[in-house]
Write a protein that holds these residues in place. Structure first.
Motif, PDB file in Angstrom:
ATOM      1  N   ALA A 198     -46.506 -78.194 -22.305  1.00 30.16           N
ATOM      2  CA  ALA A 198     -45.947 -76.958 -21.753  1.00 30.16           C
ATOM      3  C   ALA A 198     -46.193 -76.881 -20.245  1.00 30.16           C
ATOM      4  CB  ALA A 198     -46.553 -75.749 -22.452  1.00 30.16           C
ATOM      5  N   ALA A 199     -47.381 -77.299 -19.809  1.00 31.47           N
ATOM      6  CA  ALA A 199     -47.691 -77.285 -18.377  1.00 31.47           C
ATOM      7  C   ALA A 199     -46.787 -78.245 -17.621  1.00 31.47           C
ATOM      8  CB  ALA A 199     -49.164 -77.651 -18.157  1.00 31.47           C
ATOM      9  N   TYR A 200     -46.657 -79.463 -18.136  1.00 26.35           N
ATOM     10  CA  TYR A 200     -45.788 -80.438 -17.472  1.00 26.35           C
ATOM     11  C   TYR A 200     -44.330 -79.994 -17.502  1.00 26.35           C
ATOM     12  CZ  TYR A 200     -49.612 -83.827 -17.216  1.00 26.35           C
ATOM     13  OH  TYR A 200     -50.787 -84.476 -16.915  1.00 26.35           O
ATOM     14  N   GLY A 201     -43.909 -79.385 -18.621  1.00 25.70           N
ATOM     15  CA  GLY A 201     -42.529 -78.932 -18.729  1.00 25.70           C
ATOM     16  C   GLY A 201     -42.204 -77.841 -17.728  1.00 25.70           C
ATOM     17  N   TRP A 202     -43.112 -76.854 -17.595  1.00 25.02           N
ATOM     18  CA  TRP A 202     -42.879 -75.787 -16.634  1.00 25.02           C
ATOM     19  C   TRP A 202     -42.895 -76.311 -15.205  1.00 25.02           C
ATOM     20  CZ3 TRP A 202     -40.572 -71.531 -16.001  1.00 25.02           C
ATOM     21  CH2 TRP A 202     -40.891 -70.655 -14.952  1.00 25.02           C
ATOM     22  N   LEU A 203     -43.833 -77.212 -14.918  1.00 28.47           N
ATOM     23  CA  LEU A 203     -43.884 -77.790 -13.572  1.00 28.47           C
ATOM     24  C   LEU A 203     -42.616 -78.578 -13.277  1.00 28.47           C
ATOM     25  CD1 LEU A 203     -45.606 -78.128 -11.044  1.00 28.47           C
ATOM     26  CD2 LEU A 203     -46.640 -80.151 -12.079  1.00 28.47           C
ATOM     27  N   ALA A 204     -42.099 -79.290 -14.276  1.00 28.07           N
ATOM     28  CA  ALA A 204     -40.858 -80.043 -14.087  1.00 28.07           C
ATOM     29  C   ALA A 204     -39.685 -79.112 -13.788  1.00 28.07           C
ATOM     30  CB  ALA A 204     -40.562 -80.885 -15.328  1.00 28.07           C
ATOM     31  N   LEU A 205     -39.625 -77.971 -14.481  1.00 23.36           N
ATOM     32  CA  LEU A 205     -38.553 -77.010 -14.211  1.00 23.36           C
ATOM     33  C   LEU A 205     -38.651 -76.471 -12.786  1.00 23.36           C
ATOM     34  CD1 LEU A 205     -38.427 -74.941 -17.526  1.00 23.36           C
ATOM     35  CD2 LEU A 205     -36.743 -76.595 -16.712  1.00 23.36           C
ATOM     36  N   LEU A 206     -39.878 -76.210 -12.330  1.00 22.62           N
ATOM     37  CA  LEU A 206     -40.044 -75.711 -10.968  1.00 22.62           C
ATOM     38  C   LEU A 206     -39.619 -76.759  -9.938  1.00 22.62           C
ATOM     39  CD1 LEU A 206     -43.499 -73.894 -11.224  1.00 22.62           C
ATOM     40  CD2 LEU A 206     -41.221 -72.866 -11.223  1.00 22.62           C
ATOM     41  N   VAL A 207     -40.009 -78.000 -10.169  1.00 34.04           N
ATOM     42  CA  VAL A 207     -39.652 -79.078  -9.237  1.00 34.04           C
ATOM     43  C   VAL A 207     -38.142 -79.295  -9.212  1.00 34.04           C
ATOM     44  CG1 VAL A 207     -39.882 -81.553  -8.794  1.00 34.04           C
ATOM     45  CG2 VAL A 207     -41.902 -80.205  -9.417  1.00 34.04           C
ATOM     46  N   ALA A 208     -37.503 -79.104 -10.367  1.00 34.96           N
ATOM     47  CA  ALA A 208     -36.046 -79.291 -10.462  1.00 34.96           C
ATOM     48  C   ALA A 208     -35.276 -78.073  -9.990  1.00 34.96           C
ATOM     49  CB  ALA A 208     -35.668 -79.626 -11.904  1.00 34.96           C
ATOM     50  N   SER A 209     -35.947 -76.986  -9.653  1.00 33.33           N
ATOM     51  CA  SER A 209     -35.264 -75.729  -9.333  1.00 33.33           C
ATOM     52  C   SER A 209     -34.247 -75.825  -8.194  1.00 33.33           C
ATOM     53  CB  SER A 209     -36.286 -74.634  -9.031  1.00 33.33           C
ATOM     54  OG  SER A 209     -37.084 -74.968  -7.902  1.00 33.33           O
ATOM     55  N   PRO A 210     -34.411 -76.701  -7.179  1.00 31.28           N
ATOM     56  CA  PRO A 210     -33.346 -76.795  -6.172  1.00 31.28           C
ATOM     57  C   PRO A 210     -31.979 -77.129  -6.755  1.00 31.28           C
ATOM     58  CG  PRO A 210     -35.340 -77.820  -5.346  1.00 31.28           C
ATOM     59  CD  PRO A 210     -35.600 -77.487  -6.783  1.00 31.28           C
ATOM     60  N   LEU A 211     -31.944 -77.726  -7.949  1.00 34.23           N
ATOM     61  CA  LEU A 211     -30.660 -78.024  -8.585  1.00 34.23           C
ATOM     62  C   LEU A 211     -29.932 -76.750  -9.005  1.00 34.23           C
ATOM     63  CD1 LEU A 211     -31.610 -81.092 -10.839  1.00 34.23           C
ATOM     64  CD2 LEU A 211     -30.318 -81.093  -8.686  1.00 34.23           C
ATOM     65  N   LEU A 212     -30.628 -75.621  -9.025  1.00 32.27           N
ATOM     66  CA  LEU A 212     -29.952 -74.359  -9.323  1.00 32.27           C
ATOM     67  C   LEU A 212     -28.846 -74.080  -8.314  1.00 32.27           C
ATOM     68  CD1 LEU A 212     -32.997 -72.089 -10.223  1.00 32.27           C
ATOM     69  CD2 LEU A 212     -31.199 -72.860 -11.793  1.00 32.27           C
ATOM     70  N   VAL A 213     -29.021 -74.588  -7.098  1.00 34.85           N
ATOM     71  CA  VAL A 213     -28.000 -74.422  -6.068  1.00 34.85           C
ATOM     72  C   VAL A 213     -27.326 -75.742  -5.743  1.00 34.85           C
ATOM     73  CG1 VAL A 213     -27.607 -73.813  -3.653  1.00 34.85           C
ATOM     74  CG2 VAL A 213     -29.104 -72.393  -5.059  1.00 34.85           C
ATOM     75  N   ALA A 214     -28.086 -76.833  -5.751  1.00 33.99           N
ATOM     76  CA  ALA A 214     -27.516 -78.133  -5.389  1.00 33.99           C
ATOM     77  C   ALA A 214     -26.539 -78.645  -6.435  1.00 33.99           C
ATOM     78  CB  ALA A 214     -28.631 -79.159  -5.180  1.00 33.99           C
ATOM     79  N   ALA A 215     -26.762 -78.300  -7.704  1.00 37.63           N
ATOM     80  CA  ALA A 215     -25.878 -78.749  -8.782  1.00 37.63           C
ATOM     81  C   ALA A 215     -24.880 -77.643  -9.121  1.00 37.63           C
ATOM     82  CB  ALA A 215     -26.691 -79.138 -10.012  1.00 37.63           C
ATOM     83  N   ALA A 216     -23.960 -77.983 -10.007  1.00 42.43           N
ATOM     84  CA  ALA A 216     -22.958 -77.006 -10.447  1.00 42.43           C
ATOM     85  C   ALA A 216     -22.614 -77.301 -11.902  1.00 42.43           C
ATOM     86  CB  ALA A 216     -21.712 -77.076  -9.559  1.00 42.43           C
ATOM     87  N   GLY A 217     -21.831 -76.409 -12.469  1.00 42.62           N
ATOM     88  CA  GLY A 217     -21.337 -76.656 -13.820  1.00 42.62           C
ATOM     89  C   GLY A 217     -22.431 -76.648 -14.859  1.00 42.62           C
ATOM     90  N   ARG A 218     -22.358 -77.621 -15.773  1.00 43.83           N
ATOM     91  CA  ARG A 218     -23.247 -77.629 -16.932  1.00 43.83           C
ATOM     92  C   ARG A 218     -24.696 -77.943 -16.562  1.00 43.83           C
ATOM     93  NH1 ARG A 218     -20.340 -76.843 -21.306  1.00 43.83           N
ATOM     94  NH2 ARG A 218     -18.108 -77.298 -21.257  1.00 43.83           N
ATOM     95  N   VAL A 219     -24.919 -78.721 -15.517  1.00 45.67           N
ATOM     96  CA  VAL A 219     -26.293 -79.003 -15.088  1.00 45.67           C
ATOM     97  C   VAL A 219     -26.972 -77.716 -14.650  1.00 45.67           C
ATOM     98  CG1 VAL A 219     -27.711 -80.201 -13.387  1.00 45.67           C
ATOM     99  CG2 VAL A 219     -25.779 -81.383 -14.451  1.00 45.67           C
ATOM    100  N   ARG A 220     -26.277 -76.939 -13.833  1.00 41.98           N
ATOM    101  CA  ARG A 220     -26.834 -75.663 -13.386  1.00 41.98           C
ATOM    102  C   ARG A 220     -27.038 -74.725 -14.566  1.00 41.98           C
ATOM    103  NH1 ARG A 220     -24.152 -71.642  -8.902  1.00 41.98           N
ATOM    104  NH2 ARG A 220     -25.035 -73.175  -7.477  1.00 41.98           N
ATOM    105  N   ALA A 221     -26.063 -74.643 -15.450  1.00 40.14           N
ATOM    106  CA  ALA A 221     -26.165 -73.748 -16.600  1.00 40.14           C
ATOM    107  C   ALA A 221     -27.344 -74.131 -17.489  1.00 40.14           C
ATOM    108  CB  ALA A 221     -24.870 -73.767 -17.403  1.00 40.14           C
ATOM    109  N   ALA A 222     -27.534 -75.432 -17.701  1.00 41.33           N
ATOM    110  CA  ALA A 222     -28.629 -75.883 -18.560  1.00 41.33           C
ATOM    111  C   ALA A 222     -29.982 -75.547 -17.940  1.00 41.33           C
ATOM    112  CB  ALA A 222     -28.511 -77.382 -18.804  1.00 41.33           C
ATOM    113  N   LEU A 223     -30.130 -75.802 -16.637  1.00 40.12           N
ATOM    114  CA  LEU A 223     -31.402 -75.523 -15.969  1.00 40.12           C
ATOM    115  C   LEU A 223     -31.685 -74.028 -15.949  1.00 40.12           C
ATOM    116  CD1 LEU A 223     -33.858 -76.460 -14.412  1.00 40.12           C
ATOM    117  CD2 LEU A 223     -32.470 -76.525 -12.323  1.00 40.12           C
ATOM    118  N   ALA A 224     -30.679 -73.214 -15.619  1.00 38.47           N
ATOM    119  CA  ALA A 224     -30.871 -71.766 -15.613  1.00 38.47           C
ATOM    120  C   ALA A 224     -31.203 -71.255 -17.015  1.00 38.47           C
ATOM    121  CB  ALA A 224     -29.620 -71.070 -15.072  1.00 38.47           C
TER     122      ALA A 224
END
Length: 513
Positions: A250-276
């Protein structure tokens, strides 16, 4: 303005994909996909924001006297001494509960109007003013969720929150159905949308950077430590299994989501939807397992503008019957509004629509630059100029939740009231306790705001300690039939990372009669 994809331009770009002239158009389209917001996403954001404001008010109202009146833990003279500007708060004009309660009701009415999309911009502005006033009345009970709430509300105020799924949208066009030929991929794009998305992104990026600077999160130990803190347990806080491997994941998973958070703006479509979607799910799980106020829920609300159009296409399809009934109900409610009134615009001050749009865009651009600069200074990327550092320290960020290291001590409280009959009751909860109450009987706090109050209560601040004890005397009197003689408060810290040693710190004792 709401920008629309030009199909003809898109065909031309496809036919001449290698031309230099097509590059700017493609770049603009790419930026619009990433920085633009679907109007239906803004509508969902508006509805959820209004709901969160109502929930926040309801939760605060449980302790209206305790935190927002002179009979509570922070009378107005102490507020003015600690925060001189806060004495101008509307909620500080009177110290009586009967004067503060109507402001809660007014804020609730504005939040309801915002959720329904009635006079949307006016409702958002009134909600923002009353929220800022309420928060200024007692800064000692605020947390990161409160900061995020007013930032999202302020950024949303500059956006067309009432353009869809609102009373304003239906009445403003006389109840006429929306043209089905209008593309569902329209986006509201500009400095306003960029500001709203950046407010959300700054939280995750800042938190990721601070967590990576520590040791517990990269080692996968942080979540296990957090769940050992019983004072943070929410309704389901005791249910997560005591499995080091699962909690490390759970700790690694949450940290991974935080590190990947720039994709909330850098990505689009299904990648952004999945991360959000993953972030929303994580926040909602925190709301059930941790006692951290509205932070988890408001964080989930802030992610709604990031969901792309295909999510809202599906949402509208599923909600079509309910939307039709709402439109019919609103159609017969009253006379249609003109467009300016429907959005709560600035037409009353003599500004035409293009001028208003440019003004809002300029304000948003200024705020966007300020937010980026403040975030950079807070992370130490750039140094804070002397005038900024003299007023506030950007490094004291609100986005360092459980970072760089989570707390290693369980923070509990002993609040004991002695009655004239010699009985003992818990001054916060009201149930009987042992005459010689041991540290092992220490409990968590009734709410996250009580925890924040006691965590920011210095034992050497005699005035604030005495105000707290005086309020607990009154509180205990209301919890027991017998007269209260005295109240004693101590905090208990239990080391959860070592041998479990308990350290008791006396806060104070006060005679109640």
């Amino acid at each position: 303005m709401v920008e629309r994809r030009d199909a003809a331009a898109g065909d031309a770009e496809s036919a001449d994909g290698g031309s230099a002239a097509a590059i700017p158009s493609r770049l603009r389209a790419a930026l619009r996909r990433r920085l633009g917001i679907d109007p239906r996403a803004l509508a969902a954001f508006r509805i959820a924001l209004g709901a969160v404001l109502l929930v926040d008010l309801a939760l605060r109202a449980r302790n209206l006297t305790a935190f927002y009146t002179d009979a509570g833990v922070l009378p107005r003279p102490l507020l003015a001494e600690s925060y001189p500007l806060a004495r101008h708060s509307l909620h500080a004009l009177s110290g009586e509960a009967w004067a503060v309660a109507p402001l809660f009701l007014l804020a609730g009415a504005a939040a309801l109007a915002l959720a329904l999309g009635y006079r949307t911009r006016v409702a958002a502005a009134v909600s923002l003013v009353l929220l800022a006033s309420l928060q200024a009345r007692n800064p000692f009970v605020l947390n990161a969720g409160d900061t995020l709430l007013w930032q999202l509300l302020g950024a949303g105020l500059l956006c067309p929150l009432g353009a869809r799924w609102s009373v304003d949208a239906v009445r403003g066009r006389g109840g006429a159905p929306r043209a089905r030929s209008q593309p569902e991929t329209d986006r509201f794009a500009g400095p306003q949308s960029a500001l709203l998305l950046t407010v959300v992104l700054a939280v995750y990026v800042s938190n990721a950077v601070v967590k990576l600077r520590g040791e517990a999160w990269p080692a996968g130990e942080a979540v296990e430590t957090v769940f050992r803190l019983t004072y943070l347990h929410g309704p389901l806080g005791g249910l997560p299994p005591e499995s080091p491997a699962l909690l490390a994941a759970a700790a690694y998973g949450w940290l991974a989501l935080l590190v990947a958070s720039p994709l909330l703006v850098a990505a689009a479509g299904r990648v952004r939807a999945a991360l959000a979607g993953l972030l929303v799910a994580a926040h909602l799980s925190m709301a059930f397992t941790l006692q951290i106020g509205v932070f988890s829920v408001i964080s989930a609300v802030g992610l709604l503008p990031l969901f792309p159009p295909f999510v809202w296409d599906r949402t509208e399809t599923l909600a079509a019957p309910a939307i039709g009934r709402l439109r019919s109900a609103v159609d017969g409610f009253s006379e249609p509004l003109d467009c300016g009134a429907a959005t709560g615009s600035l037409s009353g001050v003599g500004l035409d629509r293009p001028t208003r749009g440019r003004l809002l865009a300029a304000v948003a651009a200024l705020l966007l630059v300020s937010l980026l600069a403040w975030t950079a200074m807070g992370l130490g990327v750039v140094g804070a100029p002397e005038p900024v550092a003299a007023v506030s320290d950007p490094a004291e960020s609100d986005w360092d939740m459980f970072a760089p290291e989570p707390p290693s001590t369980d923070d509990l409280i002993l609040a004991t009231a002695t009655t004239a009959d010699g009985d003992r009751i818990d001054a916060l909860y009201g149930d009987p306790v042992a005459v010689d109450r041991p540290p092992s009987d220490a409990r968590g706090y009734p709410t996250a705001r009580w925890r924040k109050h006691f965590s920011l209560l210095p034992v050497d601040d005699a005035d604030r300690v005495d105000a707290t004890l005086a309020h607990l005397c009154d509180r205990a009197a209301g919890l027991s039939d017998a007269e209260t003689d005295s109240v004693t408060v101590s905090s208990v810290e239990v080391d959860v990372s070592g041998d479990g040693e308990a350290r008791v710190r006396a806060v104070g004792t006060r005679e109640c009669r």
